[in-house]
Enzyme design. Structure first.
Site, PDB file in Angstrom:
ATOM      1  N   TYR A 179       4.845  -3.236  -1.377  1.00 19.50           N
ATOM      2  CA  TYR A 179       6.170  -2.865  -0.878  1.00 19.50           C
ATOM      3  C   TYR A 179       6.879  -4.125  -0.408  1.00 19.50           C
ATOM      4  O   TYR A 179       6.270  -5.178  -0.210  1.00 19.50           O
ATOM      5  CB  TYR A 179       6.078  -1.862   0.283  1.00 19.50           C
ATOM      6  CG  TYR A 179       5.879  -2.531   1.629  1.00 19.50           C
ATOM      7  CD1 TYR A 179       6.948  -2.705   2.499  1.00 19.50           C
ATOM      8  CD2 TYR A 179       4.636  -3.024   2.002  1.00 19.50           C
ATOM      9  CE1 TYR A 179       6.769  -3.345   3.719  1.00 19.50           C
ATOM     10  CE2 TYR A 179       4.453  -3.666   3.209  1.00 19.50           C
ATOM     11  CZ  TYR A 179       5.521  -3.826   4.064  1.00 19.50           C
ATOM     12  OH  TYR A 179       5.353  -4.474   5.261  1.00 19.50           O
ATOM     13  N   TYR A 214      -2.695   1.208   5.978  1.00 22.30           N
ATOM     14  CA  TYR A 214      -2.216   0.726   4.683  1.00 22.30           C
ATOM     15  C   TYR A 214      -3.275  -0.170   4.055  1.00 22.30           C
ATOM     16  O   TYR A 214      -3.705  -1.157   4.658  1.00 22.30           O
ATOM     17  CB  TYR A 214      -0.905  -0.038   4.886  1.00 22.30           C
ATOM     18  CG  TYR A 214      -0.321  -0.685   3.649  1.00 22.30           C
ATOM     19  CD1 TYR A 214      -0.342  -0.050   2.409  1.00 22.30           C
ATOM     20  CD2 TYR A 214       0.267  -1.945   3.727  1.00 22.30           C
ATOM     21  CE1 TYR A 214       0.208  -0.636   1.289  1.00 22.30           C
ATOM     22  CE2 TYR A 214       0.831  -2.546   2.605  1.00 22.30           C
ATOM     23  CZ  TYR A 214       0.795  -1.886   1.391  1.00 22.30           C
ATOM     24  OH  TYR A 214       1.345  -2.475   0.273  1.00 22.30           O
ATOM     25  N   ASN A 250      -3.293  -2.457   1.771  1.00 20.68           N
ATOM     26  CA  ASN A 250      -3.018  -3.887   1.624  1.00 20.68           C
ATOM     27  C   ASN A 250      -2.950  -4.629   2.954  1.00 20.68           C
ATOM     28  O   ASN A 250      -2.828  -5.858   2.970  1.00 20.68           O
ATOM     29  CB  ASN A 250      -1.735  -4.105   0.826  1.00 20.68           C
ATOM     30  CG  ASN A 250      -2.005  -4.138  -0.665  1.00 20.68           C
ATOM     31  OD1 ASN A 250      -3.138  -4.059  -1.103  1.00 20.68           O
ATOM     32  ND2 ASN A 250      -0.958  -4.264  -1.460  1.00 20.68           N
ATOM     33  N   TYR A 251      -3.020  -3.890   4.070  1.00 18.77           N
ATOM     34  CA  TYR A 251      -3.240  -4.508   5.375  1.00 18.77           C
ATOM     35  C   TYR A 251      -4.681  -4.220   5.780  1.00 18.77           C
ATOM     36  O   TYR A 251      -4.958  -3.731   6.863  1.00 18.77           O
ATOM     37  CB  TYR A 251      -2.277  -3.950   6.427  1.00 18.77           C
ATOM     38  CG  TYR A 251      -0.833  -4.356   6.249  1.00 18.77           C
ATOM     39  CD1 TYR A 251      -0.465  -5.378   5.386  1.00 18.77           C
ATOM     40  CD2 TYR A 251       0.177  -3.718   6.959  1.00 18.77           C
ATOM     41  CE1 TYR A 251       0.858  -5.745   5.233  1.00 18.77           C
ATOM     42  CE2 TYR A 251       1.518  -4.084   6.814  1.00 18.77           C
ATOM     43  CZ  TYR A 251       1.848  -5.102   5.944  1.00 18.77           C
ATOM     44  OH  TYR A 251       3.155  -5.466   5.794  1.00 18.77           O
ATOM     45  N   ARG A 252      -5.585  -4.551   4.898  1.00 15.01           N
ATOM     46  CA  ARG A 252      -6.982  -4.138   5.041  1.00 15.01           C
ATOM     47  C   ARG A 252      -7.532  -4.468   6.421  1.00 15.01           C
ATOM     48  O   ARG A 252      -7.313  -5.557   6.950  1.00 15.01           O
ATOM     49  CB  ARG A 252      -7.836  -4.799   3.976  1.00 15.01           C
ATOM     50  CG  ARG A 252      -9.238  -4.204   3.898  1.00 15.01           C
ATOM     51  CD  ARG A 252     -10.090  -4.935   2.892  1.00 15.01           C
ATOM     52  NE  ARG A 252      -9.610  -4.812   1.529  1.00 15.01           N
ATOM     53  CZ  ARG A 252      -9.840  -3.767   0.751  1.00 15.01           C
ATOM     54  NH1 ARG A 252     -10.518  -2.734   1.212  1.00 15.01           N
ATOM     55  NH2 ARG A 252      -9.402  -3.755  -0.485  1.00 15.01           N
TER      56      ARG A 252
END
Length: 555
Positions: free
Chosen positions: A190, A471, A473-475
């Site tokens: 995003y 989220y 991709n914000y692991r």
């Protein structure tokens, strides 16, 4: 006479020998076996040894560290790969999967290195890294506004190549130009056009992936279930993403950006409170990211908020819009800057005015730091009393900050089951928790992570519940990890990242990778653990034991 070693005293020696054995193995038998396998399996066998790096290679450390974006995972104690493979062709990737599987080592897949927990290049088990940075071709077809982009390309490279072809098209993705396309898009992706156009994965129309058997598959060959899974479910759980075919979106020839800052003494609390209801509901062309940070100004501890905005239109439209929707912000024409879309990409990446777009091609323009990130979703506005309490707590903690990213707009129009990414309608905004630090060492790491964990805990009553969503991709490994690759372990973090879509991801995983070859600490698990999951240890055990025995003098 030296007494015989007891079991307790032998164990440390065994562990030390175990830690060194893979480095030795990589420089001889394992390395040679892998290179020979690659030569056999690749269509192009010339100079295969030039793309495979062992510990004995003089440039091993340079290649390893080149795409480490979090200093937490670049220390002397960080586990290192036995081998790094840097494929030049798709056949190299296919061969690397087959050969890693045959030899019995985990394969970690790195496209840009921005994963916050380093799982693409760190493992506590013997592993190889498949680094995709050489596979970064970008082929643009302006006739149908589509692009084939390989996973090793960066977002900056993608934006630059689009700009070369057109001034009225762009792509909705992240604002950091050194992020790798493969990880970004497969984790949903995003950016500052999310309210107008949605996620990066919403514009993926085809893909190429290498499966567990080394087959190269496009959308038709892989089937709709796997194509669904890799558009937000994390590609590294299912195979190696080679490339995505994406559709471009229209952008105005001129867009508007602005950045406004306020402190508590300048009505910051009122601005934050109002932002929650305006940012997700205002004109879809407007994206207003808000940073909330504790600072010290004139020896006084306070909170500073920064609102960074992209408006897909001109100044004369956005100023009256916010005068009506958000008078507390006090936006005036002088705060705004009109520029091209590519110039806005540079502005968001903190490059100065007049910087050439060619800087987007610089894959090294990233300052590596120690960091920890976490995430949350907010479904109902935080009350003013709640905000005052929260901001007070942030001042007490002093260091961790928050980043609020508004949803609404296009995100409300797409079903949560359309892709694995479920956080669509009903979410007002996403929160990123952020802390950076400079000092190396366990104590600094522990202290900083404790601070951000406390802030995360303070937010519990304000964010989504059952599950508390996050989220991908914000692991964040604090959510949970798998140690035994089991469904029950995976469900803990899987439902946080994917809500109800987790079950379908498990079904896809079970169908396409039943041996669970593609795995990491937070990968999608198959429904049951096949005996072959232990294959990595079983196959590498002969190498390990021979070198281990040599190290302790048994043979």
């Amino acid at each position: 006479m030296t007494p015989p070693l007891s079991t307790p005293s032998l164990l440390p020696l065994l562990l030390v020998a175990f830690n060194i054995c893979f480095s030795l193995a990589a420089s001889n038998s394992i390395y040679e076996s892998f290179v020979q396998c690659l030569k056999t399996r690749s269509n192009s066998s010339d100079n295969i040894s030039d793309i495979v790096y062992s510990h004995s290679n003089a440039t091993y450390e340079t290649v390893l560290e080149q795409y480490i974006r979090n200093a937490r995972f670049n220390t002397s104690s960080t586990p290192k790969p036995v081998i790094i493979i840097t494929p030049l062709t798709e056949s190299h990737v296919s061969a690397a999967v087959i050969c890693s599987n045959n030899i019995g080592f985990q394969l970690r897949i790195r496209s840009g290195g921005h994963d916050f927990e380093g799982v693409s290049y760190v493992s506590d088990q013997p592993f190889f890294i498949l680094d995709m940075f050489n596979l970064r071709s970008i082929s643009i077809n302006m006739a149908d506004q589509s692009v084939w982009v390989q996973s090793g390309a960066t977002l900056g490279e993608l934006y630059y190549r689009i700009w070369e072809k057109s001034r009225i098209y762009g792509f909705p993705a992240g604002v950091c130009p050194t992020v790798g396309v493969g990880g970004h898009i497969s984790g949903a992706g995003y950016g500052n056009m999310v309210r107008k156009y949605g996620l990066s994965v919403d514009y993926v129309v085809d893909a190429k992936i290498v499966d567990v058997n080394g087959n190269i598959l496009d959308r038709k060959a892989m089937g709709e279930d796997l194509f669904w899974a890799i558009r937000g479910g994390g590609g590294a759980s299912f195979g190696v993403i080679l490339a995505f075919n994406i559709k471009l979106v229209e952008v105005p020839e001129m867009v508007t950006v602005f950045k406004l800052e306020r402190t508590l003494e300048q009505n910051a609390t009122d601005v934050v409170y109002k932002w929650q209801s305006v940012a997700p509901t205002t004109d879809d062309n407007l994206f207003m990211r808000m940073l909330v940070q504790p600072v010290t100004l004139n020896k006084q501890k306070t909170i500073k908020i920064s609102i960074m905005a992209l408006y897909l239109g001109d100044v004369n439209s956005v100023v009256p819009l916010l005068a009506e929707d958000f008078p507390e912000l006090g936006l005036v024409t002088e705060d705004c800057f009109e520029m091209s879309w590519i110039e806005s990409a540079l502005w968001w990446a903190s490059f100065g005015k007049g910087t050439s777009p060619t800087v987007l091609l610089d894959r090294e323009s990233y300052h590596v730091k120690f960091m920890k990130r976490k995430s949350d979703y907010v479904k109902t506005p935080i009350s003013k009393d709640g905000l005052q309490w929260l901001l007070k707590k942030m001042i007490e903690l002093e260091e961790p900050g928050l980043v609020f990213n508004p949803y609404g707009g296009k995100m409300n129009e797409i079903k949560e089951t359309e892709t694995p990414f479920p956080h669509r309608a009903g979410n007002l905004f996403k929160i990123q928790y952020s802390i950076n630090w400079k000092d190396m060492g366990i104590e600094a790491d522990k202290r900083s992570r404790n601070l951000v964990n406390r802030l995360h805990s303070y937010m519990t009553s304000f964010v989504s519940k059952n599950p508390r969503s996050a989220y991908l991709n914000y692991r964040d490994l604090d959510i949970g990890i798998t140690k035994n690759w089991s469904y029950q372990e995976g469900k803990v973090y899987g439902e946080s990242y994917f809500n109800g879509n987790f079950e379908r991801l498990v079904d896809v995983k079970t169908a396409v990778d039943p041996p669970n070859f593609f795995r990491n600490e937070q990968s999608i698990p198959p429904r049951s653990i096949p005996p072959s999951t232990s294959k990595a240890w079983n196959k590498s055990k002969p190498y390990v034991m021979i070198i281990l025995f040599m190290a302790i003098g048994i043979i």
